[in-house]
Structures are given as C-alpha cells and as structure tokens.
Design an enzyme around this catalytic site. Structure first.
Site, PDB file in Angstrom:
ATOM      1  N   ASP A 350      -2.373  55.528  87.342  1.00 23.38           N
ATOM      2  CA  ASP A 350      -1.029  55.434  86.790  1.00 23.38           C
ATOM      3  C   ASP A 350      -0.902  54.176  85.932  1.00 23.38           C
ATOM      4  O   ASP A 350      -1.365  53.103  86.321  1.00 23.38           O
ATOM      5  CB  ASP A 350      -0.031  55.400  87.955  1.00 23.38           C
ATOM      6  N   GLU A 386      -4.047  57.059  82.708  1.00 25.74           N
ATOM      7  CA  GLU A 386      -2.800  57.307  81.997  1.00 25.74           C
ATOM      8  C   GLU A 386      -2.687  56.131  81.029  1.00 25.74           C
ATOM      9  O   GLU A 386      -2.319  55.021  81.434  1.00 25.74           O
ATOM     10  CB  GLU A 386      -1.610  57.335  82.959  1.00 25.74           C
TER      11      GLU A 386
END
Length: 717
Positions: A350, A386
């Site tokens: 993330d 990401e």
C-alpha cells in the site's frame, strides 16, 4: 495494585536477537529495539488481562533491550513500558504509564478500547500534546502473546507460478466468507472459512492463480467510526506487522492462518498479502500512544518542526521512516516472517512510494527497494507496488526497479474511459492492452510488471461502474463527501438498479467488455472478488467502514441466471488465457516484421481491414479497431515446432454498430472464441467476410494451424 520488580536471579540477560518474544522450548527471550529509551519494563499479565509483574530488562546491546525468562511459556500475555524523555519538541514521547505493544508480537489478544488513558498527553489540555498524561492505559489495551511457532506443514510447496501465468483475485477475508453457504457459522469471516472446498474451487475455476488478501495484519478500529456505529473494514490501519488480525481467527492460534495457506497451496493458489508499512494506527501528534510512538518515536516516524509534528505523506497522520535502520529492519523482518514462517507467496504494498522515499524524495535505488532486491528470501516472491502517495513527487507509476510489478491506474482509467465512449482514447487503449510499454519497457522489465485492473477494493465494483454515474456514500456518515469523484462511470439511462431490460442488457454487455479486456490484455490481470458475477455495493465507492452486508459478497445472488452466466463467461476467459500463450506474451510486442517467422507479432487494423495510420490513431472519433496477434503456441513435445496461432481482437466502443472486414487467413476459417454480444460464439467464419459488431462489443477470433508459423500467410507490411 502494587507492582514489584522481578528478582534478578530469575531474569537472565538473554540475547539482542531475534527481536520480539522467542520461545526456545525452555523459556522466552524478549528483545525490543529502542535507540533512545533509558529503561524498559516487561509487563506480564494473567489470562484475564490483569498485570501481575513488571520486569526490568537487564541488558542493552546495540540499541536493543533484552532479557530471558526461563519459566515463561507460549500463551504468556505481555507488553512493555518504556522510559525516556517526554520532549515532543525534540521528537521524544516516552510515557511509561502507557502499555505498549511489542512491534514484533506474533499474536494479539483482546481488542483496543478507546479511552483518554490511551493518549500520552492530557486530552483537552491547553498545551495539547506538550502536556503529560499519567493514567495507566493497560486496561484499554490488547495484550501481546508468546507463540509456539511449531507447525507441521507436511508436503506444502509454494506453487511458484511464473508472472506470465499469474491471475490475481483481490479479496477480503470477511467479505469473501461471511455469507458463503458452505462456510460453517463459526468460521465465517475468518481464515478458517477460506479453507472450505466449495469456495476454493470457485476461485480456482475462474483461471485465478493467486488470492490477494486485503490487510490481515493486526489493525485498529478508528474511534470516530466506532462512535458512528461503523468500523475499519478494509484494515489499512496497522498496529502489528507480525500478528494476524484477531477478528480473522476462529481459533486462538495463528496456525489457523498457516492451515489456510496450506489449503490454498494444495489447490495451486498462491497467497499474496496486501501490507501497510507506510504508516501505523497511531496517527499524528494528537493520536494515541499504542506502540511505536512510546517505544522510540524519533526512530520510527518521519518528523518535522524539530520533531513535534509528523510528516503526513500518507494522508493518515504519520509516515513510517524507512530511512531509519531500526524501522527498515522491522519491515524486512516482518516480510521474511510471513514468507518463511507463514509461507505466503508475495506482497502488495500500500502507498509503496513511501517505502522508496529517501530524504531527497522517491529513489528507485532507495534503501528499502535495494534491501528487497538483494534479500535471498524476498527477491524470490512476488512484490507488487501501489506506486503513489500524496507526498511531493508521489506518483511513480513505471518507476519501480526490476523485480517489482505495479498497479497500473493508467490502464484502469483508459479502459474505463474507452468503453464509456470518451473521445480520443483509442491510441492509448492499444498501448494499455499490450502491456503499457511506455511505462514498463525499461531495465529488462516485462509486460507482467503491469498489474492491470478495472476495479479494485477502492472504488466502484464492476456492476456499480456501469450502474451509477456518481458515488452514493451516504451510509459512511460523511454526507457523501468521501470517496473519489473521478470514477469514469456511466449508468446508461438509470441511476442504480432498474427494471428496464434494455438498460440491464447494455450493462451486462459492458461488464463482459471490461472482463474480456482485462483477461485478454498483456500484463498481469487482477479481478476484484465478486465482479465475476456482478456484485454491487449500491454505488458506494469508498466502503472502507462498511463491515456488513453492503460489502459481504452475496453468494446466493451469485447463483441467479444472469450472475451465473457472467461467472461462466469469466471461466471461459480464464481458460483462453491459459491456453493461448499469445495472451500472456513474455515480451513487449514490436510490430516489426520477422523474416524468419514470416509474420509480425502484432498488427493494428482499421475496421475496413487496412492497417492503422498515424491519422487513424489521432482521430478523436475513432472507437473501433482490430488487433491481430501472430505467433506459436507452446509445443506439446520436445521436437515439435508448435502450432501457428493467429488471434484477432475486434473492439467497438462506439454507441453504434461497426462493420469489420476480417483478414484473409489462407483458406482457413476464423473461429469465434468470445463474443460479448453473445451472438456468434463458436461460429466459424471465412476470412474476407464482414463481421457486423453491435454497439459496445468485443470479439476474439482465432486460427490455429499445424504447420510452422513461417509457412503461414504473412500479414501486410
């Protein structure tokens, strides 16, 4: 309650490694990193969570406090109290009144109970976080538990699917299992539920090779959500990087997670974890003191204003500081733990730009990225970034180093806009479905570095993407202000659910168009769980706080006619991707003519059959084209040349029908493998004939020959 220090004869010096609480069969070694503490107390609790003893760790070696308890056993509950200066302006926030979680704890017991005692300062004080709170937080804190790592893995082997054969299924542990009829009630919402045969076989039947689980590390429910009767459903609020989230355990042992991994491996499915190392649940300087802040704030977080304020490149209040060796070691130790002890096969990071951000900004040769690349454990598992955050220079799609794949939001946005019928999207669409070479064709990276997706947990589901023109997040309690507005969605005549058969038919066709594009594109496809049968979140594009039937997959609805037909369609696509290597090519297509093979690898054609020109590519009204792929399927034997294969993708994103002139194929017939209009699948059509494509439709045709590819008719040059 009166507390006493342990007798010196009972606590031994132990070792500074490994960090955490380590059971060796005779006792437990406790080791805690803190470069700036002056004293560390180990707190022992009974089974009811009552503090029974405080033990001062006797040794300090290389910035690690440590001690060994010969009579401690697995199951022992513990935490820490860490002494040191409380000087927020200098970055120090030590407060021994606050019980702290071990950053290396393998299991947590109990839930966080929000109270003013959790904060290191006095809430409401005129000096805010510069004040000092003396209340004991132990009663409000979960406790760490010593674990016995013993587990019989038997013949478990990681599937080790190559990237070219990887298809990812993004899922949530609770969302996937809470409403599945085959999952026993006590197992719903847990790792145990993910072991049920019917669920595992459904996932595998889609052509999926890897299950990517949304965060399973121990996380915190935000106080403001609990006050509104909601909770942190997604889990991007980590407080323990080694411990499985307690709500996902049907049992009281972390072995449940291992059993789930073993079951998925037995089915040939890899397990990828969505991990959140960019920030923690402690928030900014006004947040609670739960672990890192009280252990060594200056070492774990990126600070500003002399140390009092937190750099917030994550949008969550704080940013983990991987330029600090102690924090960097923690993250790498955590990753290795989940690979070596828990047998996971990869990670999706993330806000991964944070992890590559040095003091001067993002650096693809930064410490964390270099550490992963050279690590003998981490360099052999799947690493997915990401590639953005909200900090300066935070958008880094295509910038990660070799060995990494990346979420490609450029793919998502273009494919959405193209099928919606937006102008001027055709040229980029061709680039995206062939692997996004403009982003990833460098340093030996391959098309598989692009993780292609149309939908993900964050945003609309696929059905909602074609059913809502705008977001409907009222249930989140923020007056529909939360969630993104750049959805590139359409409702095709009615907002939300409708009984209009024409609207519903178009929506279904658009879902098939998106799914077919995803599975037939070069790169690594990622399918959002439930999109295979059209699940809805009723227009909520930010369901992070909805732990209820809005987000739990409705498996009963999956059995209805239209949903079941869509699932069969996805299974067909998965089968085609497995069958045809041209759909998962190992290199970027060049479009150049190969004299030896007598063909181009890719040819772009207008609907009339002529090759695309520069003017065609720049025509803003162009919404239809053919993509011809030529190559060989893998040989079935060592001395066989393999079959010559030609695939033809017909795409019409216009709101009107289009006529395609099919290329000649040396007397062969085109066989229709996919038709999203569901009119001609399975037909055989002679080359040179016209294909009348309905509005907003896609088809895949194929010719296979048993002679070497260089004897096949060469496409026009």
């Amino acid at each position: 309650m009166a507390r006493r220090l342990i007798r010196v004869s009972r606590i031994r010096e132990g070792r500074p490694f490994p960090l955490g609480a380590t059971w060796d069969g005779l006792g437990v070694n406790f080791a805690l990193y803190s470069a700036h503490a002056t004293r560390v107390e180990l707190c022992l609790f009974d089974a009811r969570g009552r503090e029974r003893e405080r033990i001062e760790l006797p040794e300090y070696t290389d910035e690690v406090w440590h001690g060994y308890l010969p009579d401690a056993r697995p199951g022992q509950l513990y935490g820490y109290r860490v002494h040191g200066p409380y000087e927020p302006d200098a970055g120090h926030r030590f407060n021994p009144n606050k019980l702290l979680l071990d950053p290396y704890a393998k299991r947590l017991v109990g839930q966080l109970k929000w109270s003013p005692a959790l904060f290191g300062y006095v809430l409401g004080h005129r000096d805010a976080d510069l004040s000092f709170d003396r209340r004991d937080s132990a009663a409000s804190m979960p406790k760490c538990a010593v674990v016995d790592p013993a587990f019989t893995w038997g013949e478990d082997r990681p599937p080790q699917h190559p990237w070219q054969r990887t298809v990812i299924y993004e899922a949530h542990v609770r969302g996937l299992t809470m409403r599945h009829p085959a999952v026993p009630e006590p197992w719903r919402g847990t790792f145990a539920g993910l072991q049920v045969d019917e669920l595992v076989e459904h996932i595998k039947s889609l052509g999926v090779s890897a299950v990517e689980l949304m965060p399973v590390h121990a996380f915190v429910d935000d106080q403001h959500l609990l006050e509104r009767g909601l909770r942190n459903y997604w889990g991007y609020n980590t407080i323990g990087f080694f411990a499985p989230h307690v709500r996902y355990l049907a049992s009281d042992t972390v072995n449940e997670f291992k059993q789930m991994v073993a079951r998925l491996h037995r089915a040939g499915l890899e397990v990828i974890l969505d991990v959140v190392y960019n920030h923690t649940a402690e928030g900014n300087e006004l947040g609670p003191t739960l672990s890192f802040r009280g252990i060594d704030n200056l070492s774990y977080y990126r600070l500003a204003d002399g140390g009092r304020r937190y750099i917030n490149d994550t949008g969550t209040g704080n940013t983990f500081d991987l330029t600090n060796p102690g924090a960097l070691r923690l993250v790498n130790d955590s990753l290795r733990y989940w690979v070596e002890e828990m047998h996971v096969d990869g990670f999706r990071f993330d806000l991964a730009t944070i992890l590559g951000r040095e003091r001067h900004g993002f650096d693809p040769r930064g410490g964390f990225l270099d550490a992963c690349r050279q690590d003998p454990v981490l360099s052999r598992v799947k690493l997915i970034a990401e590639p953005w955050d909200i900090g300066p220079g935070g958008y880094q799609v295509g910038s990660f180093p070799p060995g990494w794949a990346e979420w490609n939001d450029r793919y998502r946005d273009n494919v959405r806009a193209f099928w919606r019928g937006d102008e001027g999207r055709l040229a980029e669409f061709a680039t995206r479905i062939t692997g996004s070479a403009d982003l990833f064709d460098k340093r030996g990276r391959r098309p598989t570095a692009s993780v292609n997706f149309v939908t993900a947990h964050d945003g609309f589901t696929l059905r909602d993407l074609v059913s809502y023109a705008g977001k409907h997040n009222e249930a989140n309690g923020e007056d529909n202000r939360d969630g993104g507005d750049h959805n590139l969605s359409a409702n095709y005549g009615a907002e939300g659910e409708t009984d209009d058969p024409a609207v519903n038919a178009l929506r279904l066709r658009q879902q098939r168009n998106f799914l077919a594009t995803l599975f037939l594109s070069q790169g690594t496809p990622m399918l959002l769980a439930g999109d295979e049968f059209g699940r809805s979140q009723r227009g909520n594009n930010n369901a992070y706080c909805q732990d209820n039937e809005l987000t739990w997959i409705d498996w009963d609805a999956a059995g209805k006619d239209a949903a079941a037909a869509l699932t069969r369609f996805v299974r067909t696509l998965g089968g085609l991707r497995r069958r045809f290597g041209l759909l998962r090519h190992g290199r970027f297509f060049t479009g150049r003519y190969d004299e030896e093979l007598g063909l181009k690898d890719v040819t772009w054609l207008r609907p009339d059959g002529a090759e695309m020109t520069e003017d065609d590519w720049h025509d803003p009204q162009a919404r239809a084209l053919m993509m011809r792929l030529d190559g060989r399927s893998p040989p079935s034997g060592l001395h066989e040349p393999g079959r010559a294969v030609t695939l033809l993708l017909l795409v019409n994103a216009a709101a009107a029908p289009a006529a395609f002139h099919l290329p000649e194929v040396a007397g062969e017939h085109w066989r229709v493998l996919v038709d999203t209009a569901e009119a001609r699948t399975g037909e055989a059509i002679a080359g040179g004939e016209r294909w009348q494509a309905p509005d907003r439709s896609l088809a895949l045709l194929a010719v296979e020959r048993d002679r070497p590819a260089k004897e096949a008719s060469a496409p026009a040059r």
